[in-house]
Write a protein that holds these residues in place. Sequence first.
Motif, PDB file in Angstrom:
ATOM      1  N   LEU A 120       0.846  -1.187   0.000  1.00 52.20           N
ATOM      2  CA  LEU A 120       0.000   0.000   0.000  1.00 52.20           C
ATOM      3  C   LEU A 120       0.882   1.237   0.000  1.00 52.20           C
ATOM      4  O   LEU A 120       1.909   1.281   0.677  1.00 52.20           O
ATOM      5  CB  LEU A 120      -0.908   0.009   1.227  1.00 52.20           C
ATOM      6  CG  LEU A 120      -1.759  -1.251   1.422  1.00 52.20           C
ATOM      7  CD1 LEU A 120      -2.587  -1.138   2.699  1.00 52.20           C
ATOM      8  CD2 LEU A 120      -2.656  -1.504   0.213  1.00 52.20           C
ATOM      9  N   VAL A 121       0.468   2.242  -0.748  1.00 51.41           N
ATOM     10  CA  VAL A 121       1.250   3.458  -0.890  1.00 51.41           C
ATOM     11  C   VAL A 121       0.592   4.586  -0.107  1.00 51.41           C
ATOM     12  O   VAL A 121      -0.616   4.821  -0.222  1.00 51.41           O
ATOM     13  CB  VAL A 121       1.370   3.842  -2.382  1.00 51.41           C
ATOM     14  CG1 VAL A 121       2.160   5.126  -2.549  1.00 51.41           C
ATOM     15  CG2 VAL A 121       2.015   2.712  -3.170  1.00 51.41           C
ATOM     16  N   ALA A 122       1.425   5.265   0.693  1.00 54.04           N
ATOM     17  CA  ALA A 122       0.993   6.451   1.426  1.00 54.04           C
ATOM     18  C   ALA A 122       1.607   7.666   0.736  1.00 54.04           C
ATOM     19  O   ALA A 122       2.647   7.567   0.083  1.00 54.04           O
ATOM     20  CB  ALA A 122       1.464   6.368   2.875  1.00 54.04           C
ATOM     21  N   VAL A 123       0.984   8.800   0.900  1.00 49.58           N
ATOM     22  CA  VAL A 123       1.473  10.021   0.278  1.00 49.58           C
ATOM     23  C   VAL A 123       2.715  10.509   1.015  1.00 49.58           C
ATOM     24  O   VAL A 123       2.677  10.731   2.227  1.00 49.58           O
ATOM     25  CB  VAL A 123       0.384  11.111   0.283  1.00 49.58           C
ATOM     26  CG1 VAL A 123       0.917  12.420  -0.279  1.00 49.58           C
ATOM     27  CG2 VAL A 123      -0.827  10.649  -0.508  1.00 49.58           C
ATOM     28  N   GLY A 124       3.818  10.629   0.280  1.00 52.02           N
ATOM     29  CA  GLY A 124       5.044  11.147   0.863  1.00 52.02           C
ATOM     30  C   GLY A 124       4.904  12.634   1.165  1.00 52.02           C
ATOM     31  O   GLY A 124       4.157  13.347   0.490  1.00 52.02           O
ATOM     32  N   GLY A 125       5.611  13.106   2.182  1.00 47.43           N
ATOM     33  CA  GLY A 125       5.569  14.513   2.548  1.00 47.43           C
ATOM     34  C   GLY A 125       4.332  14.919   3.324  1.00 47.43           C
ATOM     35  O   GLY A 125       4.089  16.099   3.528  1.00 47.43           O
ATOM     36  N   ALA A 126       3.554  13.925   3.756  1.00 48.13           N
ATOM     37  CA  ALA A 126       2.300  14.220   4.449  1.00 48.13           C
ATOM     38  C   ALA A 126       2.308  13.645   5.866  1.00 48.13           C
ATOM     39  O   ALA A 126       1.316  13.096   6.337  1.00 48.13           O
ATOM     40  CB  ALA A 126       1.123  13.670   3.651  1.00 48.13           C
ATOM     41  N   ASN A 157      -9.188   4.747   9.620  1.00 48.17           N
ATOM     42  CA  ASN A 157      -9.473   5.357   8.320  1.00 48.17           C
ATOM     43  C   ASN A 157      -8.243   5.969   7.656  1.00 48.17           C
ATOM     44  O   ASN A 157      -8.306   7.054   7.077  1.00 48.17           O
ATOM     45  CB  ASN A 157     -10.597   6.389   8.445  1.00 48.17           C
ATOM     46  CG  ASN A 157     -11.883   5.753   8.924  1.00 48.17           C
ATOM     47  OD1 ASN A 157     -12.240   4.657   8.505  1.00 48.17           O
ATOM     48  ND2 ASN A 157     -12.586   6.420   9.826  1.00 48.17           N
ATOM     49  N   MET A 158      -7.122   5.237   7.713  1.00 47.26           N
ATOM     50  CA  MET A 158      -5.887   5.678   7.051  1.00 47.26           C
ATOM     51  C   MET A 158      -6.060   5.490   5.548  1.00 47.26           C
ATOM     52  O   MET A 158      -6.246   4.378   5.079  1.00 47.26           O
ATOM     53  CB  MET A 158      -4.700   4.857   7.569  1.00 47.26           C
ATOM     54  CG  MET A 158      -3.373   5.234   6.965  1.00 47.26           C
ATOM     55  SD  MET A 158      -2.027   4.181   7.566  1.00 47.26           S
ATOM     56  CE  MET A 158      -1.331   5.249   8.819  1.00 47.26           C
ATOM     57  N   GLU A 159      -6.017   6.593   4.817  1.00 43.47           N
ATOM     58  CA  GLU A 159      -6.255   6.542   3.377  1.00 43.47           C
ATOM     59  C   GLU A 159      -4.972   6.184   2.640  1.00 43.47           C
ATOM     60  O   GLU A 159      -3.941   6.828   2.813  1.00 43.47           O
ATOM     61  CB  GLU A 159      -6.828   7.866   2.890  1.00 43.47           C
ATOM     62  CG  GLU A 159      -8.202   8.124   3.462  1.00 43.47           C
ATOM     63  CD  GLU A 159      -8.840   9.412   2.969  1.00 43.47           C
ATOM     64  OE1 GLU A 159      -8.352   9.982   1.954  1.00 43.47           O
ATOM     65  OE2 GLU A 159      -9.815   9.840   3.585  1.00 43.47           O
ATOM     66  N   LEU A 160      -5.065   5.128   1.836  1.00 41.65           N
ATOM     67  CA  LEU A 160      -3.914   4.569   1.128  1.00 41.65           C
ATOM     68  C   LEU A 160      -4.333   4.117  -0.266  1.00 41.65           C
ATOM     69  O   LEU A 160      -5.529   3.956  -0.541  1.00 41.65           O
ATOM     70  CB  LEU A 160      -3.355   3.370   1.907  1.00 41.65           C
ATOM     71  CG  LEU A 160      -2.933   3.661   3.352  1.00 41.65           C
ATOM     72  CD1 LEU A 160      -2.884   2.385   4.163  1.00 41.65           C
ATOM     73  CD2 LEU A 160      -1.601   4.373   3.363  1.00 41.65           C
ATOM     74  N   ILE A 161      -3.348   3.885  -1.113  1.00 39.50           N
ATOM     75  CA  ILE A 161      -3.584   3.371  -2.464  1.00 39.50           C
ATOM     76  C   ILE A 161      -2.931   1.996  -2.559  1.00 39.50           C
ATOM     77  O   ILE A 161      -1.811   1.803  -2.083  1.00 39.50           O
ATOM     78  CB  ILE A 161      -2.965   4.302  -3.522  1.00 39.50           C
ATOM     79  CG1 ILE A 161      -3.587   5.696  -3.425  1.00 39.50           C
ATOM     80  CG2 ILE A 161      -3.128   3.726  -4.930  1.00 39.50           C
ATOM     81  CD1 ILE A 161      -2.809   6.753  -4.172  1.00 39.50           C
ATOM     82  N   VAL A 162      -3.616   1.039  -3.166  1.00 39.11           N
ATOM     83  CA  VAL A 162      -3.007  -0.261  -3.412  1.00 39.11           C
ATOM     84  C   VAL A 162      -1.994  -0.052  -4.530  1.00 39.11           C
ATOM     85  O   VAL A 162      -2.353   0.179  -5.688  1.00 39.11           O
ATOM     86  CB  VAL A 162      -4.048  -1.336  -3.794  1.00 39.11           C
ATOM     87  CG1 VAL A 162      -3.351  -2.662  -4.104  1.00 39.11           C
ATOM     88  CG2 VAL A 162      -5.084  -1.507  -2.684  1.00 39.11           C
ATOM     89  N   GLY A 163      -0.708  -0.086  -4.148  1.00 39.92           N
ATOM     90  CA  GLY A 163       0.361   0.112  -5.118  1.00 39.92           C
ATOM     91  C   GLY A 163       0.641  -1.147  -5.910  1.00 39.92           C
ATOM     92  O   GLY A 163       0.820  -1.112  -7.127  1.00 39.92           O
ATOM     93  N   THR A 164       0.691  -2.287  -5.197  1.00 37.29           N
ATOM     94  CA  THR A 164       0.889  -3.592  -5.833  1.00 37.29           C
ATOM     95  C   THR A 164      -0.074  -4.566  -5.183  1.00 37.29           C
ATOM     96  O   THR A 164      -0.109  -4.679  -3.953  1.00 37.29           O
ATOM     97  CB  THR A 164       2.335  -4.095  -5.670  1.00 37.29           C
ATOM     98  OG1 THR A 164       3.235  -3.088  -6.159  1.00 37.29           O
ATOM     99  CG2 THR A 164       2.566  -5.392  -6.420  1.00 37.29           C
ATOM    100  N   ASP A 165      -0.861  -5.246  -5.995  1.00 40.53           N
ATOM    101  CA  ASP A 165      -1.835  -6.189  -5.439  1.00 40.53           C
ATOM    102  C   ASP A 165      -1.227  -7.584  -5.301  1.00 40.53           C
ATOM    103  O   ASP A 165      -0.073  -7.815  -5.679  1.00 40.53           O
ATOM    104  CB  ASP A 165      -3.141  -6.185  -6.243  1.00 40.53           C
ATOM    105  CG  ASP A 165      -3.009  -6.635  -7.687  1.00 40.53           C
ATOM    106  OD1 ASP A 165      -2.137  -7.480  -7.996  1.00 40.53           O
ATOM    107  OD2 ASP A 165      -3.806  -6.155  -8.521  1.00 40.53           O
TER     108      ASP A 165
END
Length: 173
Positions: A120-126, A157-165
């Motif tokens: 899962l990818v989190a936004v860097g710099g945040a 509710n940590m918002e993340l993006i599935v970077g690699t499934d």
Amino acid sequence: MKQIKLPISDKESASLNAGDIISLSGIIYTARDAAHKRICEALAKGEPAPLNLDGAVIYYCGPTPAREGEIIGSCGPTTSARMDDYAPALIEHGAKIMIGKGKRSQAVTDAMVRFGGLYLVAVGGAGALMKSYVKTCTPVAYPDLGCEAVYRLEVENMELIVGTDSRGKTVLK
């Protein structure tokens, strides 16, 4: 946005696709490269890891000290590639999800496919935003590492993006 409550089931993990935006809630652990190295050294000696790796979610983060009255300091993601030498061993020992930023090596992707893991990818710099998701923070292991020690975080509710499934498909090029 898909709501994910930890621990995640194999069926739920398999239903996620690269690019999905999720909201993650539950228990995760912080660990950076120094902690990864120690955990892998322990495993190589047949010793237990300082956290239960079965289904573990590992956030590549070194939280800064909390200010008075706060739960945690800034806790943004660090570059995931620094953990690539260690991640396959942790995945093999049960780690299910890794959270960080940036691309992963083929060896990590292969381990995720073999054992059903997710990146899962989190936004860097945040870092300030990421700390807002943390409800509790408890030290677990390696306090001598300071901010790179292992911490147990309860997140909501940590918002993340599935970077690699879990099938190896990625949005990271």
